[in-house]
Design a protein around this motif. Structure first.
Motif, PDB file in Angstrom:
ATOM      1  N   UNK A 279       3.753   2.626  -8.523  1.00  0.00           N
ATOM      2  CA  UNK A 279       4.158   3.413  -7.757  1.00  0.00           C
ATOM      3  C   UNK A 279       2.935   4.299  -9.085  1.00  0.00           C
ATOM      4  N   UNK A 280       3.249   4.727 -10.053  1.00  0.00           N
ATOM      5  CA  UNK A 280       2.114   5.355 -10.997  1.00  0.00           C
ATOM      6  C   UNK A 280       0.516   5.380 -10.370  1.00  0.00           C
ATOM      7  N   UNK A 281       0.514   4.293  -9.950  1.00  0.00           N
ATOM      8  CA  UNK A 281      -1.484   3.539 -10.477  1.00  0.00           C
ATOM      9  C   UNK A 281      -1.712   4.285  -8.710  1.00  0.00           C
ATOM     10  N   UNK A 282      -0.151   4.840  -8.098  1.00  0.00           N
ATOM     11  CA  UNK A 282      -0.949   5.318  -6.271  1.00  0.00           C
ATOM     12  C   UNK A 282      -0.856   6.617  -7.252  1.00  0.00           C
ATOM     13  N   UNK A 283       0.191   7.284  -7.799  1.00  0.00           N
ATOM     14  CA  UNK A 283      -0.233   8.582  -8.241  1.00  0.00           C
ATOM     15  C   UNK A 283      -1.542   9.061  -8.682  1.00  0.00           C
ATOM     16  N   UNK A 284      -2.188   7.607  -9.347  1.00  0.00           N
ATOM     17  CA  UNK A 284      -3.469   8.800 -10.072  1.00  0.00           C
ATOM     18  C   UNK A 284      -4.364   8.503  -8.607  1.00  0.00           C
TER      19      UNK A 284
ATOM     20  N   UNK B 188      -3.129   4.206   0.429  1.00  0.00           N
ATOM     21  CA  UNK B 188      -4.063   3.619  -0.393  1.00  0.00           C
ATOM     22  C   UNK B 188      -3.188   2.666  -1.296  1.00  0.00           C
ATOM     23  N   UNK B 189      -4.148   1.914  -1.362  1.00  0.00           N
ATOM     24  CA  UNK B 189      -4.617   0.348  -2.259  1.00  0.00           C
ATOM     25  C   UNK B 189      -4.011   0.327  -3.909  1.00  0.00           C
TER      26      UNK B 189
ATOM     27  N   UNK C  98       0.789  -1.355  -0.190  1.00  0.00           N
ATOM     28  CA  UNK C  98      -0.302  -0.218   0.049  1.00  0.00           C
ATOM     29  C   UNK C  98       0.918   1.651   0.176  1.00  0.00           C
ATOM     30  N   UNK C  99       0.385   2.359  -0.155  1.00  0.00           N
ATOM     31  CA  UNK C  99       1.208   3.516  -0.454  1.00  0.00           C
ATOM     32  C   UNK C  99       0.507   4.628   0.550  1.00  0.00           C
TER      33      UNK C  99
END
Length: 540
Positions: free
Chosen positions: A491-496, A486-487, A426-427
């Motif tokens: 890393x790019x998905x977490x930025x979204x 955030x699930x 997770x982020x």
């Protein structure tokens, strides 16, 4: 390929080590044949001319004398017999011993006989006694050797008087049955044919049995998803059949009525077939395990592990062959002690000369076994931040964010602090939102409600860890802190997701009439005494 080149260099080093051992053995042999003129002045230690310093030497010399039908010479291996004073009675004892052994007696095989001048020390016998076989009488009387001092020679092993007392001496004109008929290498030809036929029959039986079992196994596992069991059985059965044939033949020859000279000779050299079977079994088992491990690593895209498996497989095979060769040379009567010593010295020299290579190889094994990173992971190694592009036998390569390539030796890589960003489950989402100071307490409660609603409504935020709090009165803002996870798989998905949350928070606060604060200062200006018409304060 770098990995293949390194493997070839390591294999070359092993070959050089083998050549060094061979040179050491050759030099030792040359030193043993050195002429008296070249020898040093130091006198050599006394040795027994009959080779009776060890139980193996005594039994071997006795068998050679019996095979030559030199019964007077064979009696020199008996206790209380003086080799320089021939007695017909001693020769008759030697004939009786041969007849007893030919009639169902047995001797330990060559490899089982102790080659230590002190004999075996764990056989529950007195230190000066050694059991080497049994007579062919009804009581199966043990054949004991005793260790005693001889004139001008070191202590020697000889057949004990206790054993000789159990022999029955035949009339002087009666020859042992094994001395009659056509003789080949000290034994009757029919005995050789019987023993060799039994050995060949044993091998043929187990070979046919192995072929039948393999046929059944292939049919049974033809549709199996996992081929490991099939690979293992196919690898193990052929050498196992040879080994079983050797063991069966050795048990069969115990106590049969055949020339002891022929039996011991065949048992000695059939032991070579046993060592070949063991080495064959080890090589095929190593190949089967390595093939299974390589296929598994290739399916999981672990190319670096597959390269290491190739190196380990070849190293293990070289070690198995070397051990088998040492055992075979020992069976043939060569002194392998010097070779083992040279192997140890050569291995130490190789280890010192290739110290960094060995360190990197151990580091590679550590990285692959511990798996702190894999190819494609984004990580920080010490002060270097980048994506792992390759884990080799000597080094690990990273592609940095500046698109440069960094090569780190595996010995250093394994000892560094490694932070793997790709392994995050997770982020963290931890922004601070500042509202202007014209927001009152009721307005702050409403702002907190709106932000919590945005966080709670997002399905990709872990609810159990999420919190929204009014944390402090800043210098120019009233601060709200969001702490949530955030699930996201990458890393790019977490930025979204982060972007989506921030935009939603801005929309909700703007619709609620709230303003975001930014750094401001209020400056108060006071008029000097007597100045008129000037404002008292100014705001910037």
């Amino acid at each position: 390929m770098p990995n293949r080149a390194l493997i070839e260099r390591l294999e070359l080093a092993l070959v050089v080590l083998a050549l060094a051992v061979a040179c050491a053995l050759t030099s030792t042999a040359a030193a043993q044949t050195e002429s008296p003129a070249e020898a040093t002045a130091t006198p050599a230690p006394a040795t027994d001319p009959l080779g009776r310093e060890t139980p193996r030497g005594t039994v071997t010399g006795l068998l050679n004398a019996l095979g030559r039908q030199d019964y007077a010479g064979a009696s020199a291996y008996f206790e209380n017999v003086d080799p320089d004073k021939f007695r017909e009675q001693d020769a008759q004892l030697a004939r009786a011993l041969k007849a007893s052994l030919d009639g169902g007696g047995e001797l330990l095989s060559y490899l089982l006989l102790s080659n230590d001048p002190l004999g075996k020390r764990d056989d529950q016998l007195p230190p000066d006694q050694e059991r080497v076989g049994a007579l062919g009488d009804d009581e199966q009387t043990p054949i004991l050797l005793v260790r005693s001092d001889a004139m001008d020679t070191p202590p020697v092993w000889r057949v004990s008087q206790e054993t000789l007392d159990h022999l029955t001496i035949a009339p002087a004109d009666e020859q042992p049955a094994s001395d009659q008929g056509v003789q080949v290498a000290g034994a009757p030809l029919p005995d050789w044919l019987k023993l060799l036929g039994a050995a060949g029959g044993s091998f043929l039986f187990y070979w046919l049995a192995t072929a039948g079992v393999l046929w059944l196994v292939r049919r049974a596992f033809a549709e199996a998803q996992s081929k490991f069991v099939l690979n293992f059985i196919e690898a193990a059965l052929p050498p196992a059949s040879l080994l079983l044939a050797v063991i069966t033949f050795q048990f069969w020859t115990q106590g049969i009525e055949a020339s002891i000279v022929a039996r011991q000779a065949i048992l000695r050299y059939i032991g070579i077939a046993g060592w070949i079977a063991l080495a064959w079994f080890a090589l095929r088992l190593i190949d089967a395990v390595a093939r299974t491990a390589s296929n598994r690593m290739e399916r999981t895209a672990r190319r670096q592990g597959a390269s290491l498996v190739v190196l380990i497989r070849r190293t293990c095979k070289i070690a198995a062959v070397a051990l088998a060769l040492l055992a075979i040379f020992d069976t043939l009567g060569f002194d392998v002690t010097t070779g083992v010593a040279a192997l140890g010295v050569g291995g130490l020299a190789l280890a010192l000369g290739a110290q960094k290579t060995v360190e990197n190889l151990v580091g590679c094994i550590t990285v692959i076994a511990d798996r702190p990173v894999e190819v494609g992971d984004y990580c920080r190694v010490g002060d270097t931040l980048g994506t792992v592009t390759d884990i080799g036998i000597r080094s690990t390569k990273l592609r940095t964010t500046e698109r440069t390539h960094v090569t780190i030796p595996n010995s250093d890589f394994a000892s560094e602090r490694i932070e793997n960003y790709s392994r995050r489950d997770r982020f963290l989402f931890n922004p601070r939102i500042g509202l202007t100071y014209d927001t009152d307490a009721a307005g702050m409660r409403e702002a907190l409600r709106l932000v919590r609603k945005v966080v709670d409504d997002n399905e990709r935020v872990f609810e159990e860890d999420a919190r929204v709090r009014f944390v402090d009165l800043g210098a120019s803002s009233l601060n709200i802190e969001i702490y949530a996870y955030i699930a996201a798989p990458t890393y790019p998905d977490s930025l979204e997701v982060r972007e989506e949350l921030l935009l939603a928070i801005m929309d909700e606060l703007e619709r609620g009439g709230f303003s975001f604060a930014f750094p401001t200062q209020t400056i108060h200006l006071h008029n000097a005494p007597g100045a008129a018409g000037q404002p008292d304060t100014a705001r910037a």
